[in-house]
Scaffold this motif. Structure first.
Motif, short mmCIF file in Angstrom:
data_model
loop_
_atom_site.label_atom_id
_atom_site.label_comp_id
_atom_site.label_asym_id
_atom_site.label_seq_id
_atom_site.Cartn_x
_atom_site.Cartn_y
_atom_site.Cartn_z
N GLY A 21 -8.78 1.23 -5.88
CA GLY A 21 -9.36 1.86 -4.72
C GLY A 21 -10.45 1.05 -4.04
N THR A 22 -10.81 -0.11 -4.60
CA THR A 22 -11.86 -0.94 -4.00
C THR A 22 -11.24 -2.21 -3.41
N THR A 23 -12.08 -3.02 -2.78
CA THR A 23 -11.68 -4.32 -2.26
C THR A 23 -12.57 -5.38 -2.88
N ASP B 195 -7.75 -9.12 -3.60
CA ASP B 195 -7.51 -7.70 -3.35
C ASP B 195 -6.24 -7.26 -4.05
N HIS C 213 -4.67 -2.89 -0.71
CA HIS C 213 -6.11 -2.62 -0.65
C HIS C 213 -6.76 -3.63 0.29
N VAL D 289 -11.39 3.76 -0.01
CA VAL D 289 -10.24 4.42 -0.63
C VAL D 289 -9.31 4.97 0.43
N THR E 51 -6.71 2.60 1.88
CA THR E 51 -5.77 1.97 0.96
C THR E 51 -4.36 2.49 1.22
N CYS F 11 0.85 1.85 -2.72
CA CYS F 11 0.25 0.88 -3.64
C CYS F 11 -0.75 1.55 -4.58
N TYR F 12 -1.46 2.55 -4.07
CA TYR F 12 -2.39 3.29 -4.93
C TYR F 12 -1.63 4.02 -6.02
#
Length: 433
Positions: free
Chosen positions: A29-31, A52, A56, A170, A173, A177-178
């Motif tokens: 959920g982050t970059t 990344d 994301h 988040v 995103t 992919c999440y």
């Protein structure tokens, strides 16, 4: 900066080109921006490489369904850049990638730092349930609750701009992919293999982390030979963001003093790095100093060779499809009368049929739902509706299966099936605050 294909990752470099490479791996959920406040300090003596996760930070949305796949894409990216050996620090899912590299490609890794990591992240049920929520409701419910998981309450209240940044990170995103990353975490479990990690390792955790806290960190330290533990006071899960000075200081100390030289298999000699890393004294962080300790390693269990028993594959697939809670309940209720039947369905229904490669699990769920409607098996229909959601079917697709069944199995049977499935879908797809 980079462009990415399906087999590589989006990345960026900071720091001197001739310096040793240090990779920073992000959390789910982050970059790569989660590491922004570490880069100025680390880039003084390392060529800092950030990447990344798929989907994301605007990265191309090519889902990766396993930690091994993410590690392979990272290595493909590094190979294309000519980077053979590197240090690695990863947070949460990024930490899982680091463990995967240490286990499968130790010759590439000079040193390792695992931040907010675990040898197994919660339970498979938790992450597959999160995938169901995202598939049905999008990422907004997950985004809105991310600050509660990532930061201490005091930090979130005092830093509203960072809190909002986390929510938007988040929210933007790619959902597919999440969900794939959730599946990767659901299937990740390296507890029996930790003793094979042979690179110098620092395990770093926030004292207030409620996601992968000090207990999980100590499991890593107990399993990895000679690993060191650092607990950062006043920090939760996204500790590099919440306590950047402490994390920077700990990473500089670790990678300055624990950088394992490469072993040359052709000569049998340990290579001397062309540019040795020299220790740098960093300013002490304003918060209380982190705690460091060393714990003994866990002895690895012997590996059993030979063709796997279908039961072993069956119990794995059964848990992945139906969930740990359901399977644990069924097995715990087995006795001398029903135990043989539980073993039978695990071995043959799940190990021989559900594990066959001819159909994917989505298709098998469609077939199973239809067969259960035809047979009027409503109890089984309930937990196979849950299974269908876990296997990637949306509520709309389940509706279409039941509509099709109404034509070929009869309206009364489908009417009962709709009532059961509707209740299950409501329970499974309602976000929890």
């Amino acid at each position: 900066m980079s462009e990415s294909t399906s087999s590589t990752l989006q990345y960026r470099f900071d720091g001197p080109e001739e310096a040793p490479v240090l990779i920073l791996g992000p959390s789910l959920g982050t970059t790569w921006h989660m590491w922004d406040r570490q880069v100025p300090e680390l880039a003084r003596q390392w060529r800092v490489f950030r990447f990344d996760l798929p989907g994301h930070g605007g990265a191309p949305a090519y889902p990766a369904g396993s930690v091994g796949d993410l590690a392979a894409r990272l290595l493909a990216t590094l190979d294309a850049l000519g980077v053979q050996r590197f240090g690695y620090a990863g947070c949460a899912l990024g930490g899982a990638v680091g463990v995967e590299l240490a286990l499968r490609h130790p010759e590439r890794l000079a040193s390792l730092a695992l931040i907010a990591a675990s040898p197994r992240f919660g339970t498979a049920d938790e992450f597959r349930q999160r995938g169901v929520i995202v598939r049905t409701n999008g990422l907004d419910p997950i985004a809105r609750t991310s600050p509660d998981r990532w930061f201490t309450g005091g930090f979130a209240a005092a830093q509203p701009a960072i809190t909002e940044w986390a929510v938007q990170m988040v929210r933007t995103t790619d959902p597919g992919c999440y969900i794939a990353a959730c599946e990767a975490l659901a299937s990740f479990d390296v507890r029996p293999e930790l003793a094979r990690v042979s690179v110098p390792t620092l395990v770093l955790v926030g004292s207030d982390d409620q996601v992968t806290g000090p207990a999980e960190a100590r499991t890593l330290v107990a399993g990895i030979p000679d690993a060191r533990l650092a607990v950062v006071p006043g920090a939760s899960h996204l500790v590099p963001v919440e306590q950047p000075a402490a994390v920077s200081d700990l990473l500089v100390r670790h990678f300055s003093t624990a950088w394992q030289p490469a072993f040359d298999h052709a000569t049998g000699q340990t290579a001397i790095p062309a540019a040795q890393v020299r220790p740098v004294l960093a300013a002490a962080p304003p918060q209380p100093a982190p705690i460091a300790e060393i714990a003994p390693a866990m002895v690895a269990e012997p590996q059993v060779m030979g063709r796997p028993d279908p039961y072993d594959a069956g119990i794995k697939v059964r848990r992945e499809v139906l969930g740990d809670a359901h399977v644990d309940r069924a097995l715990s209720q087995a006795d001398d009368f029903s135990g043989d039947f539980q073993e039978f369905i695990t071995r043959y229904a799940w190990g021989e049929i559900w594990d066959r490669p001819g159909l994917d699990r989505r298709t098998r769920s469609c077939v199973t739902l239809t067969a259960l409607v035809a047979g009027g098996h409503l109890d089984e229909l309930a937990f196979h509706t849950r299974a269908a959601l876990r296997n990637g079917l949306t509520p709309g697709e389940i509706k279409e299966v039941l509509m099709q069944a109404a034509v070929y199995c009869g309206v009364p049977a489908a009417n009962s099936a709709f009532r059961v499935a509707q209740q299950v879908i409501r329970e499974e797809t309602t976000p929890t605050e």
